[in-house]
Design a protein around this motif. Structure first.
Motif, PDB file in Angstrom:
ATOM      1  N   GLY A 138      -5.589 -47.811  28.652  1.00  0.00           N
ATOM      2  CA  GLY A 138      -4.617 -47.835  27.559  1.00  0.00           C
ATOM      3  C   GLY A 138      -3.515 -48.820  27.887  1.00  0.00           C
ATOM      4  O   GLY A 138      -3.738 -49.786  28.622  1.00  0.00           O
ATOM      5  N   ASP A 139      -2.326 -48.569  27.378  1.00  0.00           N
ATOM      6  CA  ASP A 139      -1.208 -49.469  27.649  1.00  0.00           C
ATOM      7  C   ASP A 139      -0.717 -49.339  29.083  1.00  0.00           C
ATOM      8  O   ASP A 139      -0.306 -50.313  29.704  1.00  0.00           O
ATOM      9  CB  ASP A 139      -0.047 -49.184  26.693  1.00  0.00           C
ATOM     10  CG  ASP A 139      -0.322 -49.675  25.285  1.00  0.00           C
ATOM     11  OD1 ASP A 139      -1.284 -50.458  25.112  1.00  0.00           O
ATOM     12  OD2 ASP A 139       0.406 -49.280  24.359  1.00  0.00           O
ATOM     13  N   ARG A 140      -0.744 -48.108  29.609  1.00  0.00           N
ATOM     14  CA  ARG A 140      -0.309 -47.812  30.974  1.00  0.00           C
ATOM     15  C   ARG A 140      -0.733 -46.377  31.275  1.00  0.00           C
ATOM     16  O   ARG A 140      -1.136 -45.649  30.384  1.00  0.00           O
ATOM     17  CB  ARG A 140       1.211 -47.954  31.123  1.00  0.00           C
ATOM     18  CG  ARG A 140       1.979 -46.934  30.309  1.00  0.00           C
ATOM     19  CD  ARG A 140       3.481 -47.118  30.357  1.00  0.00           C
ATOM     20  NE  ARG A 140       4.172 -46.038  29.664  1.00  0.00           N
ATOM     21  CZ  ARG A 140       4.274 -45.907  28.357  1.00  0.00           C
ATOM     22  NH1 ARG A 140       3.726 -46.831  27.578  1.00  0.00           N
ATOM     23  NH2 ARG A 140       4.904 -44.886  27.820  1.00  0.00           N
ATOM     24  N   GLU A 141      -0.641 -45.995  32.545  1.00  0.00           N
ATOM     25  CA  GLU A 141      -0.942 -44.609  32.894  1.00  0.00           C
ATOM     26  C   GLU A 141      -0.008 -43.668  32.140  1.00  0.00           C
ATOM     27  O   GLU A 141       1.199 -43.891  32.087  1.00  0.00           O
ATOM     28  CB  GLU A 141      -0.787 -44.395  34.398  1.00  0.00           C
ATOM     29  CG  GLU A 141      -1.164 -42.998  34.853  1.00  0.00           C
ATOM     30  CD  GLU A 141      -1.126 -42.839  36.363  1.00  0.00           C
ATOM     31  OE1 GLU A 141      -0.861 -41.726  36.833  1.00  0.00           O
ATOM     32  OE2 GLU A 141      -1.370 -43.838  37.072  1.00  0.00           O
ATOM     33  N   SER A 142      -0.593 -42.631  31.537  1.00  0.00           N
ATOM     34  CA  SER A 142       0.136 -41.610  30.775  1.00  0.00           C
ATOM     35  C   SER A 142       0.673 -42.097  29.444  1.00  0.00           C
ATOM     36  O   SER A 142       1.424 -41.385  28.777  1.00  0.00           O
ATOM     37  CB  SER A 142       1.296 -41.017  31.601  1.00  0.00           C
ATOM     38  OG  SER A 142       0.810 -40.397  32.770  1.00  0.00           O
ATOM     39  N   ALA A 143       0.318 -43.315  29.029  1.00  0.00           N
ATOM     40  CA  ALA A 143       0.736 -43.784  27.709  1.00  0.00           C
ATOM     41  C   ALA A 143       0.042 -42.959  26.626  1.00  0.00           C
ATOM     42  O   ALA A 143      -1.048 -42.419  26.838  1.00  0.00           O
ATOM     43  CB  ALA A 143       0.397 -45.259  27.535  1.00  0.00           C
ATOM     44  N   PRO A 144       0.656 -42.847  25.434  1.00  0.00           N
ATOM     45  CA  PRO A 144       0.062 -42.037  24.365  1.00  0.00           C
ATOM     46  C   PRO A 144      -1.332 -42.479  23.938  1.00  0.00           C
ATOM     47  O   PRO A 144      -2.108 -41.673  23.433  1.00  0.00           O
ATOM     48  CB  PRO A 144       1.063 -42.188  23.215  1.00  0.00           C
ATOM     49  CG  PRO A 144       2.353 -42.534  23.869  1.00  0.00           C
ATOM     50  CD  PRO A 144       1.988 -43.365  25.071  1.00  0.00           C
TER      51      PRO A 144
END
Length: 393
Positions: A96-102
């Protein structure tokens, strides 16, 4: 005498959870092992040929394709596919966009046997869809671990969180819903959150591959991670039914175990060490996982980083691990005859200060050792090792 101000409500809640977590830890330690004999299967058992890890050399490498628009990738897992399948391997990771990103979802790709290339990646698990099917919201997904049951049906174990960080994660058990396990058609549906504790099944996470058993079942390594950290072994039957859990260590700083059989019934588990200046840690079972004992730390340093190992055959083990004391800038491949004494075999990646090569995964397929790992949290790199004259098209 002055009276102390009462703790804030939030602090009292956290303290209560820690106490409950510790109580649960003691409970799992006392819980008896699941009855029944188990015998481990070595990774090259289906090949019916001798293997020498020291003869394995790099023959191919690259990056696994990312889903369109994904900016970050982490925590890959490799699943060897059955002989005759169109794919040699299936790789899973979260992107995704980053770890833990929505927008983080579970992505997958397959190494095509005909073209000897990785297929374009696609998302195969969506947290919103899974949340709707489960009846409650999911905030994060991560650490996918795949397994094929005795009928060839694919199971996927994923860490899912709601409120809180990774330490509040639960293990979500998914099963293949599609008619086949080819990438284009791959779909999963939830079985359930694994019932591991009365504390809402919270703070149990997976990371490394299961250990296959001769009865068609498997042992899934996992760990508990709130307040204290300790490894557990989860037993499943040949159809993927959960049978029980055994705590593997009394020490409170071990996580992300990887299972290595020394024989059919004697196994070691090597683990990430959460202590400062830690080393790769070890536990052993001599009765096929019914009881475990702590072993001395290995000589290999561990900078609080994930490791991944594989027992190819008796006396033929490999381990991927970060070998710098306080960073993840070097990723090595080592070999061992007993799982305790390790020799460096190859450097998989070497960077400079601030670089990261981490969270390795290993698998054996088509006469080759396959490895994948996180490359700077932006992509998943892979390498293939084979003996001379093997493992190439």
């Amino acid at each position: 005498m002055t009276s102390r101000a009462p703790l804030p409500l939030a602090a009292r809640c956290v303290l209560a959870l820690l106490v409950l977590g510790l109580a649960w830890g003691l409970d799992t330690w006392r819980r008896p092992a699941e009855p029944g004999a188990a015998q481990a299967v070595f990774a090259t058992a289906s090949d019916k040929q001798a293997v020498d890890v020291h003869a394995l050399k790099p023959v191919a490498s690259g990056k696994i394709p990312m889903p369109e628009g994904a900016l970050a990738a982490h925590a890959s897992n490799l699943l060897a596919m059955p002989a005759g399948s169109k794919a040699v391997l299936t790789a899973f990771w979260f992107a995704g966009d980053r770890e833990s990103a929505p927008n983080v979802q579970i992505a997958a790709s397959q190494f095509d046997r005909d073209t000897q290339q990785w297929l374009a990646a696609r998302y195969v698990v969506d947290r919103h869809v899974m949340g709707e099917q489960l009846g409650f919201g999911l905030r994060r997904l991560g650490n996918p671990v795949a397994w094929l049951d005795a009928s060839g049906r694919m199971h996927l174990f994923v860490v899912a969180t709601g409120w809180g960080g990774w330490a509040a994660g639960r293990i979500l058990h998914l099963v293949q819903r599609s008619a086949d396990n080819q990438l284009a058609a791959m779909e999963f549906e939830p079985v359930r959150v694994l019932p591991l504790s009365w504390l809402w099944n919270t703070s149990f996470l997976v990371r490394n591959n299961p250990l296959p058993l001769k009865d068609g079942g498997m042992l899934l390594p996992a760990h508990f991670e709130i307040g204290i950290k300790y490894p557990v072994a989860l037993r499943f039957d040949r159809d993927g039914e959960f049978l029980g859990m055994v705590r593997m260590s009394q020490r409170p700083y071990l996580l992300q175990p990887t299972l290595l059989p020394q024989s059919e019934t004697a196994w070691v588990a090597l683990m990430r060490d959460h202590r400062p200046d830690g080393h790769v840690t070890a536990v052993q079972t001599l009765d096929a996982g019914q009881t475990w004992r702590d072993l001395p730390d290995l000589s290999l340093v561990n900078p609080d980083a994930a490791i991944a190992g594989l027992a190819l055959a008796p006396g033929q083990m490999v381990l991927t691990h970060n070998s710098s004391a306080h960073s993840r800038q070097v990723l090595d491949l080592s070999s061992s005859a007993d799982g305790m004494q390790w020799l460096s075999q190859a450097t998989l990646a070497r960077g400079t200060e601030g670089d990261e090569y981490s969270y390795p995964a290993v698998a054996w397929a088509d006469g080759s050792l396959w490895l994948s790992y996180t490359d700077h949290r932006r992509s998943i790199a892979w390498q293939r090792f084979a003996a001379a004259g093997q493992g190439t098209p």
